[in-house]
Design an enzyme around this catalytic site. Structure first.
Site, PDB file in Angstrom:
ATOM      1  N   LEU A 117       0.258   0.629  -2.160  1.00 24.81           N
ATOM      2  CA  LEU A 117       0.237   0.607  -0.701  1.00 24.81           C
ATOM      3  C   LEU A 117      -1.205   0.543  -0.199  1.00 24.81           C
ATOM      4  CD1 LEU A 117       2.080   0.683   1.747  1.00 24.81           C
ATOM      5  CD2 LEU A 117       1.849   3.166   1.770  1.00 24.81           C
ATOM      6  N   TYR A 118      -2.109   1.192  -0.901  1.00 23.68           N
ATOM      7  CA  TYR A 118      -3.530   1.120  -0.549  1.00 23.68           C
ATOM      8  C   TYR A 118      -3.996  -0.329  -0.535  1.00 23.68           C
ATOM      9  CZ  TYR A 118      -8.606   1.524  -1.230  1.00 23.68           C
ATOM     10  OH  TYR A 118      -9.976   1.387  -1.131  1.00 23.68           O
ATOM     11  N   ALA A 119      -3.690  -1.063  -1.605  1.00 23.92           N
ATOM     12  CA  ALA A 119      -4.103  -2.468  -1.695  1.00 23.92           C
ATOM     13  C   ALA A 119      -3.460  -3.300  -0.596  1.00 23.92           C
ATOM     14  CB  ALA A 119      -3.739  -3.027  -3.065  1.00 23.92           C
TER      15      ALA A 119
ATOM     16  N   THR B 139      -2.404  -2.374   2.396  1.00 19.46           N
ATOM     17  CA  THR B 139      -2.981  -2.130   3.721  1.00 19.46           C
ATOM     18  C   THR B 139      -4.396  -2.680   3.815  1.00 19.46           C
ATOM     19  OG1 THR B 139      -3.669   0.121   3.051  1.00 19.46           O
ATOM     20  CG2 THR B 139      -1.560  -0.107   4.200  1.00 19.46           C
ATOM     21  N   LYS B 140      -5.138  -2.652   2.733  1.00 18.70           N
ATOM     22  CA  LYS B 140      -6.492  -3.207   2.761  1.00 18.70           C
ATOM     23  C   LYS B 140      -6.463  -4.731   2.907  1.00 18.70           C
ATOM     24  CE  LYS B 140      -9.660  -0.022   2.586  1.00 18.70           C
ATOM     25  NZ  LYS B 140     -10.700   0.044   3.624  1.00 18.70           N
TER      26      LYS B 140
END
Length: 335
Positions: free
Chosen positions: A151-153, A155-156
């Protein structure tokens, strides 16, 4: 210059702000000081920055659009460096909403204020995680990034796309950095170097994922700061730029910032052992969801744009971190 920096209580934001302050710039810092990791460490970073007369400290979340508007009004920045984010790959499975709120809503609010104030150059932090399941290495800026694994990737990558649309629609010069495994003094306690050092000094085992069969393009913090410093004077032109990572329709580009040399996780652990003068006890575990087996930055674009390429060796960087850790936590050299 008057520069607004988000994430100044964070690892990278602290170092970037300190470099700017040492050069005599006025820095308006913003940080939400969230409890994702040790808040005392974040406050200690801000305390160091407050030693400079040119530093103005603001503590609020970027989701607070009115507070951000007021900060921009007071600062009227000539440059903006947006480094604040909800970080971490595995934490996304515990608290996914924090990524949507901080990374998407927070970045949208920064883009809106930069647009409103016609900021001459907006620089935003992205990550090597956007390359996700890409199998072609080294990772280059012109590769497609369609398969994020965390999810981090995700959103980035979404913030990169938001930024590109703002650059195109409002002719807003934007540079997005893709950082590769940043480490060094004042680093984050949730990252491997910090955890491995703390556990080994305290006589506890370290968790080694994928049974140690991983490689990372470890990039020392001073090299990250130097790259940002040089890119600050190189905003993309309005359109038609031919260099890799630049948009053909907007004053926008993405740039990898990495050491350009993957290092095996076991070699990284050996560097920690050398710096500490003791062996790490490894607890081997399977690959965790969201992780990738290897990262490797193609830094040709960075070198072509700035004449700079990170060169700090892993051993030198780990030595510097361990020296800081011992000093900050009062751990004797013989402990």
């Amino acid at each position: 210059m008057r520069i607004l920096v988000t994430g100044t209580a964070g690892f990278i934001g602290f170092h970037v702000a300190r470099r700017l302050l040492r050069e005599g710039h006025e820095v308006t810092g913003i940080d939400g000081v969230t409890p994702y990791y040790d808040v005392m460490l974040k406050r200690a970073r801000h305390a160091r920055l407050r030693e400079y007369a040119g530093f103005t400290c603001n503590e609020f979340m970027l989701e607070d659009a009115q507070a951000l508007h007021d900060a921009f009004e007071q600062c009227r920045p000539e440059g903006v460096i947006h480094l604040a984010a909800q970080a971490g790959v595995r934490y996304g499975m515990e608290n996914p909403g924090s990524y949507v709120s901080a990374n998407l809503v927070g970045t949208y609010n920064v883009l809106e204020q930069a647009r409103r104030c016609a900021t001459p150059h907006l620089m935003i932090a992205s990550t090597s995680s956007v390359y996700g399941a890409n199998a072609v290495i080294p990772f280059a800026e012109d590769q497609r990034c369609d398969h994020p694994l965390s999810l981090y990737a995700a959103t980035k990558k979404a913030t990169e796309d938001l930024a590109h649309s703002y650059a195109h629609l409002w002719n807003l010069p934007i540079t997005a950095f893709r950082f590769f495994t940043v480490y060094g003094p004042w680093g984050r306690p949730d990252m491997a170097l910090f955890k491995f050092t703390a556990n080994t000094l305290e006589g506890r085992p370290i968790d080694v994922y994928n049974n140690g069969d991983m490689e990372r393009d470890f990039t020392y913090i001073d090299d990250i700061v130097e790259a940002i410093h040089r890119l600050a004077t190189r905003p993309a032109p309005a359109s038609g730029e031919s260099d890799r990572g630049a948009s053909p329709v907007a004053p926008y580009r993405v740039v990898n910032i990495g050491n350009g040399e993957p290092v095996s996780l076991m070699a990284f652990i050996q560097a920690i052992e050398t710096a500490l003068g003791r062996k790490c006890v490894c607890n081997y575990l399977p690959m965790q969801p969201g992780d990738v087996p290897r990262t490797w930055a193609d830094c040709t674009a960075l070198q072509d744009l700035t004449g700079f390429r990170p060169t700090t060796s892993v051993q030198a960087g780990v030595d510097a971190f361990v020296a800081w850790y011992r000093d900050y936590y009062g751990v004797p050299a013989d402990a």
